[in-house]
Design a protein around this motif. Structure first.
Motif, mmCIF file in Angstrom:
data_model
loop_
_atom_site.group_PDB
_atom_site.id
_atom_site.type_symbol
_atom_site.label_atom_id
_atom_site.label_comp_id
_atom_site.label_asym_id
_atom_site.label_seq_id
_atom_site.Cartn_x
_atom_site.Cartn_y
_atom_site.Cartn_z
ATOM 1 N N MET A 1 1.704 -9.557 -18.528
ATOM 2 C CA MET A 1 1.084 -8.097 -17.754
ATOM 3 C C MET A 1 1.819 -7.693 -18.065
ATOM 4 S SD MET A 1 -2.731 -9.413 -17.266
ATOM 5 C CE MET A 1 -2.656 -8.223 -15.508
ATOM 6 N N ILE A 2 1.769 -5.952 -18.176
ATOM 7 C CA ILE A 2 2.690 -5.360 -18.312
ATOM 8 C C ILE A 2 2.433 -4.766 -16.924
ATOM 9 C CG2 ILE A 2 3.694 -3.075 -19.905
ATOM 10 C CD1 ILE A 2 0.883 -5.186 -20.973
ATOM 11 N N GLY A 3 3.627 -4.142 -16.079
ATOM 12 C CA GLY A 3 3.613 -3.490 -14.393
ATOM 13 C C GLY A 3 4.236 -2.613 -14.799
ATOM 14 N N ILE A 4 4.089 -1.496 -14.237
ATOM 15 C CA ILE A 4 5.225 -0.313 -14.192
ATOM 16 C C ILE A 4 5.148 0.014 -12.784
ATOM 17 C CG2 ILE A 4 4.468 2.091 -14.436
ATOM 18 C CD1 ILE A 4 2.349 2.250 -16.104
ATOM 19 N N LYS A 5 6.271 0.524 -12.211
ATOM 20 C CA LYS A 5 6.933 0.599 -10.941
ATOM 21 C C LYS A 5 7.000 1.478 -10.735
ATOM 22 C CE LYS A 5 10.089 -0.803 -7.371
ATOM 23 N NZ LYS A 5 11.513 -2.359 -7.171
ATOM 24 N N GLU A 6 5.898 2.354 -9.742
ATOM 25 C CA GLU A 6 5.655 3.590 -9.719
ATOM 26 C C GLU A 6 6.593 4.354 -8.195
ATOM 27 O OE1 GLU A 6 3.025 4.694 -11.650
ATOM 28 O OE2 GLU A 6 1.705 3.418 -11.832
ATOM 29 N N GLN A 7 6.741 5.297 -8.685
ATOM 30 C CA GLN A 7 7.732 6.350 -8.063
ATOM 31 C C GLN A 7 6.591 7.719 -7.524
ATOM 32 O OE1 GLN A 7 10.986 7.247 -10.357
ATOM 33 N NE2 GLN A 7 12.008 5.705 -9.464
ATOM 34 N N THR A 8 6.109 7.412 -6.816
ATOM 35 C CA THR A 8 5.153 8.169 -6.204
ATOM 36 C C THR A 8 5.462 9.294 -5.321
ATOM 37 O OG1 THR A 8 2.792 6.434 -6.175
ATOM 38 C CG2 THR A 8 2.452 9.154 -5.142
ATOM 39 N N ASP A 9 4.772 10.126 -5.464
ATOM 40 C CA ASP A 9 5.748 11.382 -4.463
ATOM 41 C C ASP A 9 5.046 11.442 -3.238
ATOM 42 O OD1 ASP A 9 6.505 13.628 -3.606
ATOM 43 O OD2 ASP A 9 6.308 14.737 -5.462
ATOM 44 N N ARG A 10 5.776 11.612 -2.113
ATOM 45 C CA ARG A 10 4.838 11.465 -0.260
ATOM 46 C C ARG A 10 5.045 12.088 -0.103
ATOM 47 N NH1 ARG A 10 5.788 6.482 -2.676
ATOM 48 N NH2 ARG A 10 4.639 4.452 -3.146
ATOM 49 N N SER A 11 5.800 13.586 -0.648
ATOM 50 C CA SER A 11 6.284 14.411 -0.106
ATOM 51 C C SER A 11 5.308 15.238 0.841
ATOM 52 C CB SER A 11 6.948 15.677 -0.713
ATOM 53 O OG SER A 11 6.242 16.328 -1.602
ATOM 54 N N SER A 12 4.111 15.321 0.688
ATOM 55 C CA SER A 12 2.521 16.149 0.903
ATOM 56 C C SER A 12 1.726 15.059 0.556
ATOM 57 C CB SER A 12 2.840 17.131 0.283
ATOM 58 O OG SER A 12 1.986 17.368 -0.580
ATOM 59 N N ASP A 13 0.637 14.768 1.504
ATOM 60 C CA ASP A 13 -0.563 13.769 1.623
ATOM 61 C C ASP A 13 -1.568 14.711 0.395
ATOM 62 O OD1 ASP A 13 0.198 12.240 3.717
ATOM 63 O OD2 ASP A 13 -1.183 13.447 5.160
ATOM 64 N N GLU A 14 -1.268 15.655 -0.075
ATOM 65 C CA GLU A 14 -2.477 15.885 -1.379
ATOM 66 C C GLU A 14 -1.075 15.042 -2.358
ATOM 67 O OE1 GLU A 14 -4.182 20.184 -2.940
ATOM 68 O OE2 GLU A 14 -3.428 19.870 -1.372
ATOM 69 N N THR A 15 -0.198 15.864 -2.810
ATOM 70 C CA THR A 15 0.531 15.032 -3.647
ATOM 71 C C THR A 15 0.961 14.311 -4.089
ATOM 72 O OG1 THR A 15 2.309 17.255 -3.290
ATOM 73 C CG2 THR A 15 2.818 15.429 -4.654
ATOM 74 N N PHE A 16 0.446 12.825 -2.861
ATOM 75 C CA PHE A 16 -0.042 11.721 -3.126
ATOM 76 C C PHE A 16 -1.218 11.507 -4.181
ATOM 77 C CE2 PHE A 16 -1.536 7.565 -1.261
ATOM 78 C CZ PHE A 16 -0.326 6.828 -1.509
ATOM 79 N N LEU A 17 -2.119 11.846 -3.093
ATOM 80 C CA LEU A 17 -3.600 12.110 -3.693
ATOM 81 C C LEU A 17 -3.544 12.099 -4.840
ATOM 82 C CD1 LEU A 17 -6.134 11.166 -3.012
ATOM 83 C CD2 LEU A 17 -6.719 13.326 -2.180
ATOM 84 N N LYS A 18 -2.500 13.255 -5.399
ATOM 85 C CA LYS A 18 -3.011 13.839 -6.774
ATOM 86 C C LYS A 18 -2.100 12.401 -7.535
ATOM 87 C CE LYS A 18 -3.815 18.972 -6.317
ATOM 88 N NZ LYS A 18 -3.313 19.796 -6.263
ATOM 89 N N GLU A 19 -1.204 12.340 -7.182
ATOM 90 C CA GLU A 19 -0.416 11.575 -8.526
ATOM 91 C C GLU A 19 -1.255 10.020 -9.062
ATOM 92 O OE1 GLU A 19 3.349 11.018 -7.953
ATOM 93 O OE2 GLU A 19 3.606 13.451 -8.490
ATOM 94 N N GLU A 20 -1.677 9.515 -7.446
ATOM 95 C CA GLU A 20 -2.274 8.593 -7.036
ATOM 96 C C GLU A 20 -3.784 8.638 -8.479
ATOM 97 O OE1 GLU A 20 -5.121 5.479 -4.752
ATOM 98 O OE2 GLU A 20 -5.919 7.610 -3.949
ATOM 99 N N LEU A 21 -4.242 9.867 -8.311
ATOM 100 C CA LEU A 21 -5.964 10.059 -9.547
ATOM 101 C C LEU A 21 -5.430 10.157 -10.446
ATOM 102 C CD1 LEU A 21 -7.581 12.867 -6.910
ATOM 103 C CD2 LEU A 21 -8.461 10.221 -7.211
ATOM 104 N N LEU A 22 -4.068 10.955 -10.843
ATOM 105 C CA LEU A 22 -3.970 11.115 -12.356
ATOM 106 C C LEU A 22 -3.385 9.669 -12.625
ATOM 107 C CD1 LEU A 22 -1.631 14.283 -11.830
ATOM 108 C CD2 LEU A 22 -3.962 14.303 -13.600
ATOM 109 N N THR A 23 -2.834 8.828 -11.698
ATOM 110 C CA THR A 23 -2.378 7.546 -12.822
ATOM 111 C C THR A 23 -3.461 6.291 -13.018
ATOM 112 O OG1 THR A 23 -0.798 7.179 -11.277
ATOM 113 C CG2 THR A 23 -1.532 4.599 -12.264
ATOM 114 N N GLU A 24 -5.055 6.296 -12.252
ATOM 115 C CA GLU A 24 -5.825 5.862 -12.309
ATOM 116 C C GLU A 24 -6.667 6.316 -13.788
ATOM 117 O OE1 GLU A 24 -7.059 4.926 -7.655
ATOM 118 O OE2 GLU A 24 -8.030 6.604 -8.675
#
Length: 429
Positions: free
Chosen positions: A260-283
């Motif tokens: 298994m290869i793991g990535i420690k994500e560094q999501t931008d939590r400065s706004s809910d929309e930015t957070f959501l966009k980065e989650e969606l783009l990762t997926e």
């Protein structure tokens, strides 16, 4: 009672924050035969250090206590609550994750009775010294069982290689040692702090009349007394950006290795929309490159580095985030190096407008298909609600994503310091 219509999805959501702080959401779907209810608290396995209700100082409780609580709430002095649901024609269950604990039922009849049962049993704890000691043996066996499963060990082994201090690295059920330290008083402390209605959400989707249902829930809650509560204070240890270890090798009695290869994500939590966009783009990126139709999947499969067990997942929350890619492999070292090269190579790639449109269409299709499932709607609504995001506004955000946002994200997504590898290998004789 608030009413919001989502014309694009043809859904209408009713909501109200009750006097005791409980957030109630009702999604009537009269075309459905089934109704699904979920009663959730913003409390999971990572919430180990906090200020108890009515106190001033932080305490740290044993690992696994949120999961232990979930087990114990079904057991009352005179009965097991599962039997109550069964008598009323319902199927009941519960789960504990890193960030929440949820109790749920599904049924096609006796909906009012099952809603009442769900609210009442969660809000009526009963813990005795004897029953707590008995439960330690049951959960201890559960922990030992999971420790014997290579898939589970590789999943948590990956998280442990990613995180040095954050409690996400601890098995949700705890350890045999940690659960043996749990007392009845510990359970009541955690229950009274985290199971206050102001820290909970009730979501119901299916065949019912929203006005009558809201009235039933309000009457149920008005009949109960709860201590006034101040703001919940939780604390997490400082966590470095880099991974805890680059490679974690675990020997087990397996015939084929797992990698298994793991990535420690560094999501931008400065706004809910930015957070959501980065989650969606990762997926979307993981799906585009590593799903069975993906370019990288085909490369790995043709090189005989993976089999049909190959998979990926992303888990991004307020205080942590990680992605895991991998599966069985007869050449685990080669697989790890190849996947790492692929991930690093994304920095130089540029998606075309056409490629990104394909990604978006697939994501939209997956989302719309999933919205036919009451279980998906209910669980995802709770997940996003705890993050301050409205599930029914996710679709427009997907539609608004641009290829520039995707390429900007992809160029900064992966860093060598935030990648680790966990392998389950056959025991050495």
């Amino acid at each position: 009672m608030n009413k919001i219509s989502y014309d694009q999805l043809k859904e209408t959501l009713y909501s109200e924050k009750l006097a005791n702080g409980l957030q109630v959401f009702l999604l009537p779907k009269p075309e459905m035969a089934k109704t699904f209810g979920i009663f959730s608290t913003d409390y999971g396995s990572i919430d180990q250090t906090f200020v108890p209700l009515g106190e001033k100082d932080f305490i740290t409780v044993p690992d696994g206590i949120a999961h232990f609580l979930e087990h114990k709430l079904f057991e009352k002095e005179d009965r097991d609550v599962f039997q109550d649901f069964t008598k009323q024609g319902a199927s009941a269950n519960a789960f504990t994750s890193f960030t929440k604990t949820a109790y749920l039922f599904s049924a096609t009849s006796n909906i009012k009775e099952n809603v009442t049962t769900l609210l009442d049993f969660v809000q009526d704890p009963y813990f005795s010294e004897q029953s707590v000691e008995k439960e330690k043996g049951i959960i201890g066996q559960e922990i030992e069982m999971y420790n014997d499963q290579p898939d589970w060990r590789s999943f948590f082994g990956t998280i442990q290689s990613l995180y040095e201090n954050h409690p996400v690295q601890v098995d949700i059920a705890g350890t045999v040692k940690s659960i043996n330290e749990i007392t009845k008083d510990d359970l009541y402390t955690c229950y009274n702090t985290f199971y206050h209605p102001s820290n909970m959400t009730f979501f119901l989707a299916g065949n019912f009349e929203p006005e009558k249902m809201m009235r039933l829930i309000k009457e149920n809650q008005d009949a109960k007394q709860f201590e006034p509560v101040s703001e919940l204070k939780r604390r997490f240890p400082e966590e470095p950006d880099r991974v805890a270890m680059k490679k974690n090798v675990i020997e087990m009695p397996v015939s084929v290795a797992k990698c298994m290869i793991g990535i420690k994500e560094q999501t931008d939590r400065s706004s809910d929309e930015t957070f959501l966009k980065e989650e969606l783009l990762t997926e979307m990126l993981l799906d585009y490159y590593f799903s069975k139709s993906g370019e990288y999947y085909q490369e790995l499969y043709e090189a005989d580095l993976i089999d049909n067990s190959f998979q990926f997942e992303t888990n991004i929350e307020r205080s942590f985030g990680f992605s895991v890619i991998g599966g069985n492999s007869t050449k685990p070292d080669e697989l790890a190096e190849r996947v790492k090269q692929m991930l690093h190579g994304l920095k130089e790639k540029k998606l075309t407008e056409r490629e990104f449109t394909t990604m978006k269409r697939k994501k939209i299709g997956q989302f719309l298909r999933a919205m036919n499932s009451l279980e998906f709607i209910s669980n995802q609504f709770i997940h996003y609600h705890l993050l301050g995001i409205d599930l029914f506004k996710v679709l427009p955000v997907i539609e608004e994503l641009t290829v520039k946002e995707a390429n900007d994200f992809m160029g900064n997504w992966v860093d060598e310091d935030r990648i680790s590898v966990c392998q389950i290998v056959p025991e050495q004789g």
